[in-house]
Scaffold this active site. Structure first.
Site, PDB file in Angstrom:
ATOM      1  N   CYS A 138       0.851  -1.199   0.000  1.00 36.78           N
ATOM      2  CA  CYS A 138       0.000   0.000   0.000  1.00 36.78           C
ATOM      3  C   CYS A 138       0.883   1.245   0.000  1.00 36.78           C
ATOM      4  O   CYS A 138       1.822   1.331   0.766  1.00 36.78           O
ATOM      5  CB  CYS A 138      -0.912   0.042   1.234  1.00 36.78           C
ATOM      6  SG  CYS A 138      -2.285  -1.084   1.139  1.00 36.78           S
ATOM      7  N   VAL A 139       0.545   2.198  -0.850  1.00 37.54           N
ATOM      8  CA  VAL A 139       1.306   3.444  -0.897  1.00 37.54           C
ATOM      9  C   VAL A 139       0.671   4.511  -0.058  1.00 37.54           C
ATOM     10  O   VAL A 139      -0.479   4.513   0.218  1.00 37.54           O
ATOM     11  CB  VAL A 139       1.476   3.964  -2.348  1.00 37.54           C
ATOM     12  CG1 VAL A 139       2.769   3.500  -2.935  1.00 37.54           C
ATOM     13  CG2 VAL A 139       0.320   3.597  -3.213  1.00 37.54           C
TER      14      VAL A 139
END
Length: 110
Positions: free
Chosen positions: A109-110
């Site tokens: 996840c960014v």
């Protein structure tokens, strides 16, 4: 950036994830959601509790694809799909639900 629940302050990282996973409680999850302008209903809690069980078993917060597949196996295809999960957690099912569940940010996840 700390968050308050039940008159107690809890430490979080810069993205709002709980610093100490052992501090988690349902009231804290509700306070995190409220800070995001959301209210948690039974469908949210079903996913949050699923994530906590998943983390306890595998010691990792699942990315969205893994989460969707695992929820589909346990809760059925109506709930194990991206559309349903994004309706509950519009900022990203894995990312937002893991935050409310007191888990670390999922890998990928960014």
């Amino acid at each position: 950036m700390p968050i308050e629940a039940n008159g107690k302050m809890y430490e979080t990282d810069e993205e709002g994830y709980l610093a100490d996973l052992n501090d988690w409680n349902p009231e804290l999850a509700a306070a995190m959601a409220k800070a995001d302008g959301a209210d948690l209903d039974e469908n949210h809690w079903e996913v949050i509790n699923f994530l906590r069980e998943y983390y306890e078993e595998y010691q990792i917060a699942p990315a969205v694809r893994v989460l969707t597949k695992a929820i589909g196996k346990k809760l059925g295809p109506d709930k194990g799909n991206s559309k349903y999960l994004y309706e509950l957690f519009p900022y990203g099912p894995a990312k937002q639900a893991c935050k409310y569940a007191g888990l670390p940010k999922p890998t990928g996840c960014v």
